[in-house]
Enzyme design. Structure first.
Site, mmCIF file in Angstrom:
data_model
loop_
_atom_site.group_PDB
_atom_site.id
_atom_site.type_symbol
_atom_site.label_atom_id
_atom_site.label_comp_id
_atom_site.label_asym_id
_atom_site.label_seq_id
_atom_site.Cartn_x
_atom_site.Cartn_y
_atom_site.Cartn_z
ATOM 1 N N LYS A 17 0.841 -1.450 -0.030
ATOM 2 C CA LYS A 17 -0.133 -0.008 -0.066
ATOM 3 C C LYS A 17 0.932 1.354 -0.088
ATOM 4 C CE LYS A 17 -3.793 -2.138 2.109
ATOM 5 N NZ LYS A 17 -4.695 -1.928 3.156
ATOM 6 N N ASN B 49 -2.198 -0.278 6.682
ATOM 7 C CA ASN B 49 -1.444 -1.603 7.239
ATOM 8 C C ASN B 49 -0.758 -2.126 6.357
ATOM 9 O OD1 ASN B 49 -3.430 -2.483 5.309
ATOM 10 N ND2 ASN B 49 -4.622 -3.648 7.064
#
Length: 186
Positions: A19, A126
């Site tokens: 991410k 996360n």
């Protein structure tokens, strides 16, 4: 969807996303990449991209209406991401275990050595995403690698990678069958 014949010993594919929070920090990105390699995943394909908001909305459509949906979509469109197709005998479960629980607080206490337990910031930031089933892996791989033919990979590349010898090409960022040196175009 075409049925794909696989040998019972065939490698399993999964999608792994790094991410924007991790890609923004080269040391974290490299640490995750090294975790992938040290856990004996074969990197079948890898690409860096910047996702548009519309792409994020489409990808996370199953979460539409949930409290975190808008925050997740905005975050995933906020910066570059890295997408991998990983292969391993039990790729989906192994990657999910390596990532750790989705909720960072839980990951820090239940799996502190996991990627999310050691590198995750919040439940949205996360660090990683991974497919949760064979069906979602196929769908998610197609979303990030539209030119990748899973069927062709299982017919042509998978047997070579499974039987080896295999080497990792740092220049390409993928594993290749030693005899061919590079994956066949899909």
């Amino acid at each position: 969807m075409t049925s794909i014949f696989r040998s019972p010993q065939a490698l399993q594919l999964t999608l792994a996303l790094i991410k924007p929070d991790a890609v923004a920090h080269p040391l974290i990105l490299e640490a995750v990449h090294q975790q992938i390699l040290s856990n004996k995943f074969l990197i079948v394909r890898m690409r860096d991209l910047h996702w548009k908001k519309e792409d994020c909305c489409r990808f996370y459509r199953e979460h539409e209406g949930r409290f975190f949906y808008q925050r997740l979509v905005e975050f995933m469109a906020s910066g570059p991401i890295r997408a991998y197709i990983l292969a391993h005998k039990d790729a989906i479960q192994l990657w999910r275990t390596l990532m750790g629980p989705t909720r960072v607080f839980r990951a820090r206490h239940m799996a502190p050595d996991s990627i999310r337990g050691s590198l995750g910031l919040t439940d949205t930031r996360n660090t990683t995403h991974g497919s949760d089933s064979v069906v979602s892996a196929s769908r998610e791989i197609a979303a990030f690698f539209p030119d990748f033919s899973e069927q062709r990979w299982y017919e042509e590349e998978e047997p070579q990678l499974r039987h080896g010898p295999v080497h990792y090409s740092p220049e390409k960022g993928i594993h290749c069958a030693a005899a061919t040196g590079s994956p066949k175009p899909t």
